[in-house]
Structure formats: structure tokens, C-alpha cells
Design a protein around this motif. Structure first.
Motif, PDB file in Angstrom:
ATOM      1  N   TYR A  10       5.206  15.330 -48.529  1.00  0.00           N
ATOM      2  CA  TYR A  10       5.868  16.478 -49.197  1.00  0.00           C
ATOM      3  C   TYR A  10       6.781  16.848 -48.299  1.00  0.00           C
ATOM      4  O   TYR A  10       6.733  17.212 -47.105  1.00  0.00           O
ATOM      5  CB  TYR A  10       4.939  17.246 -49.716  1.00  0.00           C
ATOM      6  N   ILE A  11       7.925  17.692 -48.713  1.00  0.00           N
ATOM      7  CA  ILE A  11       9.009  17.974 -48.103  1.00  0.00           C
ATOM      8  C   ILE A  11       8.790  19.674 -48.472  1.00  0.00           C
ATOM      9  O   ILE A  11       8.662  20.202 -49.579  1.00  0.00           O
ATOM     10  CB  ILE A  11      10.427  17.887 -48.701  1.00  0.00           C
ATOM     11  N   ARG A  12       8.640  20.403 -47.179  1.00  0.00           N
ATOM     12  CA  ARG A  12       8.311  21.889 -47.441  1.00  0.00           C
ATOM     13  C   ARG A  12       9.637  22.521 -46.753  1.00  0.00           C
ATOM     14  O   ARG A  12      10.175  22.210 -45.783  1.00  0.00           O
ATOM     15  CB  ARG A  12       7.044  22.243 -46.440  1.00  0.00           C
ATOM     16  N   LEU A  22       8.872  12.771 -51.026  1.00  0.00           N
ATOM     17  CA  LEU A  22       9.092  11.271 -50.789  1.00  0.00           C
ATOM     18  C   LEU A  22       8.018  10.037 -50.784  1.00  0.00           C
ATOM     19  O   LEU A  22       6.980  10.732 -50.522  1.00  0.00           O
ATOM     20  CB  LEU A  22       9.597  11.320 -49.015  1.00  0.00           C
ATOM     21  N   VAL A  23       8.470   9.168 -51.392  1.00  0.00           N
ATOM     22  CA  VAL A  23       7.435   8.101 -51.839  1.00  0.00           C
ATOM     23  C   VAL A  23       7.959   6.842 -51.305  1.00  0.00           C
ATOM     24  O   VAL A  23       9.128   6.569 -51.281  1.00  0.00           O
ATOM     25  CB  VAL A  23       6.779   8.036 -53.098  1.00  0.00           C
ATOM     26  N   GLU A  28       8.701  -6.948 -53.176  1.00  0.00           N
ATOM     27  CA  GLU A  28       8.660  -8.326 -52.534  1.00  0.00           C
ATOM     28  C   GLU A  28       9.112  -8.110 -51.259  1.00  0.00           C
ATOM     29  O   GLU A  28       8.706  -9.160 -50.378  1.00  0.00           O
ATOM     30  CB  GLU A  28       9.461  -9.176 -53.484  1.00  0.00           C
ATOM     31  N   ASP A  29      10.322  -7.596 -50.838  1.00  0.00           N
ATOM     32  CA  ASP A  29      11.139  -7.527 -49.676  1.00  0.00           C
ATOM     33  C   ASP A  29      10.628  -6.645 -48.599  1.00  0.00           C
ATOM     34  O   ASP A  29      11.211  -6.228 -47.620  1.00  0.00           O
ATOM     35  CB  ASP A  29      12.459  -7.585 -49.886  1.00  0.00           C
ATOM     36  N   GLY A  30       9.589  -6.003 -48.865  1.00  0.00           N
ATOM     37  CA  GLY A  30       8.916  -5.078 -47.976  1.00  0.00           C
ATOM     38  C   GLY A  30       8.443  -3.612 -48.524  1.00  0.00           C
ATOM     39  O   GLY A  30       7.351  -3.481 -49.158  1.00  0.00           O
ATOM     40  N   PHE A  31       9.307  -2.734 -48.702  1.00  0.00           N
ATOM     41  CA  PHE A  31       9.098  -1.597 -49.626  1.00  0.00           C
ATOM     42  C   PHE A  31      10.264  -0.811 -49.930  1.00  0.00           C
ATOM     43  O   PHE A  31      11.482  -1.079 -49.594  1.00  0.00           O
ATOM     44  CB  PHE A  31       8.318  -0.296 -48.689  1.00  0.00           C
ATOM     45  N   ARG A  32      10.097   0.189 -51.060  1.00  0.00           N
ATOM     46  CA  ARG A  32      11.258   0.668 -51.622  1.00  0.00           C
ATOM     47  C   ARG A  32      10.911   2.239 -51.777  1.00  0.00           C
ATOM     48  O   ARG A  32       9.734   2.856 -51.576  1.00  0.00           O
ATOM     49  CB  ARG A  32      11.149   0.434 -53.212  1.00  0.00           C
ATOM     50  N   VAL A  33      11.883   3.158 -51.475  1.00  0.00           N
ATOM     51  CA  VAL A  33      11.653   4.667 -51.230  1.00  0.00           C
ATOM     52  C   VAL A  33      12.374   5.321 -52.363  1.00  0.00           C
ATOM     53  O   VAL A  33      13.617   4.956 -53.041  1.00  0.00           O
ATOM     54  CB  VAL A  33      12.214   4.985 -49.866  1.00  0.00           C
ATOM     55  N   GLY A  34      11.558   6.517 -52.857  1.00  0.00           N
ATOM     56  CA  GLY A  34      12.249   7.215 -53.870  1.00  0.00           C
ATOM     57  C   GLY A  34      11.789   8.650 -53.555  1.00  0.00           C
ATOM     58  O   GLY A  34      11.114   8.870 -52.738  1.00  0.00           O
ATOM     59  N   PHE A  54       8.605   8.220 -57.935  1.00  0.00           N
ATOM     60  CA  PHE A  54       7.969   6.735 -58.171  1.00  0.00           C
ATOM     61  C   PHE A  54       8.956   6.061 -59.238  1.00  0.00           C
ATOM     62  O   PHE A  54       9.213   4.973 -58.925  1.00  0.00           O
ATOM     63  CB  PHE A  54       6.586   6.736 -58.781  1.00  0.00           C
ATOM     64  N   GLY A  55       9.633   6.964 -59.931  1.00  0.00           N
ATOM     65  CA  GLY A  55      10.781   6.271 -60.894  1.00  0.00           C
ATOM     66  C   GLY A  55      11.568   5.825 -60.182  1.00  0.00           C
ATOM     67  O   GLY A  55      12.266   4.581 -60.529  1.00  0.00           O
ATOM     68  N   ARG A  56      12.343   6.402 -59.439  1.00  0.00           N
ATOM     69  CA  ARG A  56      13.343   6.282 -58.425  1.00  0.00           C
ATOM     70  C   ARG A  56      13.051   5.154 -57.580  1.00  0.00           C
ATOM     71  O   ARG A  56      13.896   4.172 -57.315  1.00  0.00           O
ATOM     72  CB  ARG A  56      13.723   7.299 -57.580  1.00  0.00           C
ATOM     73  N   ALA A  57      12.082   5.068 -56.963  1.00  0.00           N
ATOM     74  CA  ALA A  57      11.552   4.007 -56.048  1.00  0.00           C
ATOM     75  C   ALA A  57      11.466   2.673 -56.910  1.00  0.00           C
ATOM     76  O   ALA A  57      11.860   1.730 -56.226  1.00  0.00           O
ATOM     77  CB  ALA A  57      10.084   4.067 -55.437  1.00  0.00           C
TER      78      ALA A  57
END
Length: 86
Positions: A10-12, A22-23, A28-34, A54-57
Motif C-alpha cells: 500500500y502507498i501512503r 502496488l501489486v 510465465e516470464d516472472g511477474f507482472r506489476v499493476g 490486479f486488472g492492470r497487472a
């Protein structure tokens, strides 16, 4: 709304009030951030923020260049944390 094997931060603001989230999710190639960040006039809602992040990730293959400054400041440490986790 959390997912198994996800990293959440969480950003405060300076007073400790949550502004965004941030999530990271496994891919498949590691991880994705959203991320999700509310407008300064709005009140942060945890469930809505996680849903958006999560939708953006899921949708993004990489993080966009233009992101809010609050998110940009903590992103390098968050990515380092995710590299250790995944």
C-alpha cells in the motif's frame, strides 16, 4: 480481494493515510506489476484499489512510462522485493 502468490504494498502519504496500492502477480516470464492510485480529493477504498491494480497487472506486459510520482518513488524497492519472492 487477494490472489494466491501475489505481492501487495500500500502507498501512503506522509500522515500514513493510504493513497494507492502496488501489486505483483506471477506470470510465465516472472511477474507482472499493476497499481492503483486514488485522486487526492477521494477516499482510498482497499477493495476497489486491489481490483484495479490486479486488472492492470493482468493487462499490462510492462509498466507504463507515465505513472504517479508516489508510485514511481517506491517502485524500485517493490520490484526488488518481487524479484526475491518470485
Amino acid at each position: 480481494m487477494t490472489r494466491k502468490h501475489s505481492v501487495i504494498q500500500y502507498i501512503r502519504n506522509s500522515k500514513g493515510k493510504p493513497l494507492g496500492v502496488l501489486v505483483a502477480v506471477k506470470s510465465e516470464d516472472g511477474f507482472r506489476v499493476g497499481y492503483s492510485r486514488c485522486c487526492t480529493k477521494d477516499r482510498f477504498n482497499k477493495e476497489t484499489g486491489l481490483h484495479i491494480a490486479f486488472g492492470r497487472a493482468d493487462a499490462w506486459s510492462s509498466i507504463p512510462r507515465e505513472i504517479p510520482r508516489d508510485i514511481f518513488k517506491v517502485l524500485p524497492d517493490f520490484i526488488g522485493r518481487c524479484k526475491k519472492y518470485y
